[in-house]
Design a protein around this motif. Structure first.
Motif, PDB file in Angstrom:
ATOM      1  N   ALA A 199       0.830  -1.209   0.000  1.00 26.37           N
ATOM      2  CA  ALA A 199       0.000   0.000   0.000  1.00 26.37           C
ATOM      3  C   ALA A 199       0.867   1.262   0.000  1.00 26.37           C
ATOM      4  O   ALA A 199       0.538   2.249  -0.668  1.00 26.37           O
ATOM      5  CB  ALA A 199      -0.933   0.002   1.199  1.00 26.37           C
ATOM      6  N   ILE A 200       1.968   1.230   0.731  1.00 22.96           N
ATOM      7  CA  ILE A 200       2.877   2.379   0.743  1.00 22.96           C
ATOM      8  C   ILE A 200       3.482   2.592  -0.635  1.00 22.96           C
ATOM      9  O   ILE A 200       3.524   3.715  -1.149  1.00 22.96           O
ATOM     10  CB  ILE A 200       3.979   2.179   1.802  1.00 22.96           C
ATOM     11  N   ILE A 201       3.940   1.524  -1.253  1.00 16.11           N
ATOM     12  CA  ILE A 201       4.545   1.621  -2.592  1.00 16.11           C
ATOM     13  C   ILE A 201       3.525   2.121  -3.605  1.00 16.11           C
ATOM     14  O   ILE A 201       3.807   2.997  -4.427  1.00 16.11           O
ATOM     15  CB  ILE A 201       5.123   0.256  -3.031  1.00 16.11           C
ATOM     16  N   ALA A 202       2.311   1.583  -3.552  1.00 19.43           N
ATOM     17  CA  ALA A 202       1.261   1.996  -4.486  1.00 19.43           C
ATOM     18  C   ALA A 202       0.873   3.449  -4.266  1.00 19.43           C
ATOM     19  O   ALA A 202       0.660   4.193  -5.237  1.00 19.43           O
ATOM     20  CB  ALA A 202       0.037   1.091  -4.323  1.00 19.43           C
ATOM     21  N   THR A 203       0.813   3.897  -3.020  1.00 17.30           N
ATOM     22  CA  THR A 203       0.472   5.289  -2.733  1.00 17.30           C
ATOM     23  C   THR A 203       1.525   6.234  -3.284  1.00 17.30           C
ATOM     24  O   THR A 203       1.195   7.257  -3.897  1.00 17.30           O
ATOM     25  CB  THR A 203       0.320   5.495  -1.212  1.00 17.30           C
ATOM     26  N   VAL A 204       2.783   5.899  -3.092  1.00 18.21           N
ATOM     27  CA  VAL A 204       3.865   6.734  -3.627  1.00 18.21           C
ATOM     28  C   VAL A 204       3.758   6.820  -5.146  1.00 18.21           C
ATOM     29  O   VAL A 204       3.881   7.902  -5.737  1.00 18.21           O
ATOM     30  CB  VAL A 204       5.247   6.191  -3.200  1.00 18.21           C
ATOM     31  N   ALA A 205       3.502   5.700  -5.796  1.00 16.85           N
ATOM     32  CA  ALA A 205       3.408   5.685  -7.255  1.00 16.85           C
ATOM     33  C   ALA A 205       2.212   6.493  -7.752  1.00 16.85           C
ATOM     34  O   ALA A 205       2.332   7.277  -8.699  1.00 16.85           O
ATOM     35  CB  ALA A 205       3.318   4.248  -7.755  1.00 16.85           C
ATOM     36  N   VAL A 206       1.056   6.329  -7.117  1.00 20.82           N
ATOM     37  CA  VAL A 206      -0.150   7.054  -7.541  1.00 20.82           C
ATOM     38  C   VAL A 206       0.011   8.556  -7.340  1.00 20.82           C
ATOM     39  O   VAL A 206      -0.331   9.355  -8.218  1.00 20.82           O
ATOM     40  CB  VAL A 206      -1.395   6.519  -6.793  1.00 20.82           C
ATOM     41  N   VAL A 207       0.567   8.948  -6.204  1.00 22.74           N
ATOM     42  CA  VAL A 207       0.769  10.380  -5.953  1.00 22.74           C
ATOM     43  C   VAL A 207       1.768  10.950  -6.944  1.00 22.74           C
ATOM     44  O   VAL A 207       1.558  12.046  -7.495  1.00 22.74           O
ATOM     45  CB  VAL A 207       1.234  10.611  -4.498  1.00 22.74           C
ATOM     46  N   LYS A 208       2.848  10.255  -7.208  1.00 23.11           N
ATOM     47  CA  LYS A 208       3.871  10.730  -8.152  1.00 23.11           C
ATOM     48  C   LYS A 208       3.276  10.926  -9.542  1.00 23.11           C
ATOM     49  O   LYS A 208       3.466  11.978 -10.167  1.00 23.11           O
ATOM     50  CB  LYS A 208       5.018   9.724  -8.197  1.00 23.11           C
ATOM     51  N   ILE A 209       2.547   9.947 -10.046  1.00 21.76           N
ATOM     52  CA  ILE A 209       1.954  10.046 -11.379  1.00 21.76           C
ATOM     53  C   ILE A 209       0.875  11.128 -11.403  1.00 21.76           C
ATOM     54  O   ILE A 209       0.780  11.902 -12.371  1.00 21.76           O
ATOM     55  CB  ILE A 209       1.373   8.682 -11.813  1.00 21.76           C
ATOM     56  N   SER A 210       0.073  11.230 -10.349  1.00 19.51           N
ATOM     57  CA  SER A 210      -0.983  12.244 -10.300  1.00 19.51           C
ATOM     58  C   SER A 210      -0.406  13.655 -10.330  1.00 19.51           C
ATOM     59  O   SER A 210      -0.905  14.527 -11.037  1.00 19.51           O
ATOM     60  CB  SER A 210      -1.827  12.075  -9.035  1.00 19.51           C
ATOM     61  N   VAL A 211       0.655  13.880  -9.564  1.00 16.22           N
ATOM     62  CA  VAL A 211       1.279  15.202  -9.548  1.00 16.22           C
ATOM     63  C   VAL A 211       1.921  15.511 -10.896  1.00 16.22           C
ATOM     64  O   VAL A 211       1.837  16.641 -11.387  1.00 16.22           O
ATOM     65  CB  VAL A 211       2.296  15.302  -8.394  1.00 16.22           C
ATOM     66  N   LEU A 212       2.551  14.515 -11.513  1.00 20.62           N
ATOM     67  CA  LEU A 212       3.127  14.735 -12.838  1.00 20.62           C
ATOM     68  C   LEU A 212       2.048  15.124 -13.852  1.00 20.62           C
ATOM     69  O   LEU A 212       2.236  16.040 -14.658  1.00 20.62           O
ATOM     70  CB  LEU A 212       3.865  13.480 -13.320  1.00 20.62           C
ATOM     71  N   ILE A 213       0.920  14.444 -13.818  1.00 25.56           N
ATOM     72  CA  ILE A 213      -0.190  14.770 -14.726  1.00 25.56           C
ATOM     73  C   ILE A 213      -0.738  16.157 -14.408  1.00 25.56           C
ATOM     74  O   ILE A 213      -1.007  16.952 -15.323  1.00 25.56           O
ATOM     75  CB  ILE A 213      -1.285  13.695 -14.643  1.00 25.56           C
ATOM     76  N   TRP A 214      -0.917  16.469 -13.128  1.00 27.97           N
ATOM     77  CA  TRP A 214      -1.422  17.778 -12.724  1.00 27.97           C
ATOM     78  C   TRP A 214      -0.531  18.901 -13.229  1.00 27.97           C
ATOM     79  O   TRP A 214      -0.986  19.899 -13.775  1.00 27.97           O
ATOM     80  CB  TRP A 214      -1.565  17.847 -11.211  1.00 27.97           C
ATOM     81  N   TYR A 215       0.787  18.758 -13.040  1.00 28.12           N
ATOM     82  CA  TYR A 215       1.720  19.784 -13.512  1.00 28.12           C
ATOM     83  C   TYR A 215       1.715  19.869 -15.032  1.00 28.12           C
ATOM     84  O   TYR A 215       1.839  20.953 -15.595  1.00 28.12           O
ATOM     85  CB  TYR A 215       3.136  19.519 -13.005  1.00 28.12           C
ATOM     86  N   ARG A 216       1.557  18.759 -15.704  1.00 26.94           N
ATOM     87  CA  ARG A 216       1.520  18.757 -17.165  1.00 26.94           C
ATOM     88  C   ARG A 216       0.280  19.503 -17.680  1.00 26.94           C
ATOM     89  O   ARG A 216       0.370  20.259 -18.637  1.00 26.94           O
ATOM     90  CB  ARG A 216       1.536  17.311 -17.684  1.00 26.94           C
ATOM     91  N   ILE A 217      -0.869  19.291 -17.016  1.00 26.62           N
ATOM     92  CA  ILE A 217      -2.107  19.937 -17.445  1.00 26.62           C
ATOM     93  C   ILE A 217      -2.104  21.431 -17.124  1.00 26.62           C
ATOM     94  O   ILE A 217      -2.524  22.244 -17.950  1.00 26.62           O
ATOM     95  CB  ILE A 217      -3.316  19.249 -16.767  1.00 26.62           C
ATOM     96  N   THR A 218      -1.637  21.796 -15.940  1.00 26.52           N
ATOM     97  CA  THR A 218      -1.732  23.190 -15.488  1.00 26.52           C
ATOM     98  C   THR A 218      -0.544  24.048 -15.867  1.00 26.52           C
ATOM     99  O   THR A 218      -0.588  25.259 -15.682  1.00 26.52           O
ATOM    100  CB  THR A 218      -1.917  23.249 -13.965  1.00 26.52           C
TER     101      THR A 218
END
Length: 72
Positions: free
Chosen positions: A52-71
């Motif tokens: 769960a820790i590994i998956a959370t780190v991965a999801v947050v990392k990808i989400s932030v990358l997408i957010w920065y790419r969009i905004t």
């Protein structure tokens, strides 16, 4: 640019170092969790808390990358 915070003058180098150290700390924590997960997995024990820790780190990392790419 210098920012006065709590009576101290903080410049952008401090903020950049804080960003880098936080990033490296997060990566080290994720690598430690992954190492422990795979260590236990070799002993035929699945530790879902570490997964769960590994998956959370991965999801947050990808989400932030997408957010920065969009905004940006």
């Amino acid at each position: 640019m210098k920012l006065p915070i709590l009576g101290l003058t903080v410049d952008e180098r401090f903020l950049r170092h804080r960003l880098r150290s936080t990033s490296i700390g997060g990566i080290a924590g994720a690598l430690l969790a992954a190492g422990l997960f795979f260590y236990h997995l070799r002993q035929n024990v699945i530790r879902w808390d570490l997964f769960a820790i590994i998956a959370t780190v991965a999801v947050v990392k990808i989400s932030v990358l997408i957010w920065y790419r969009i905004t940006d």
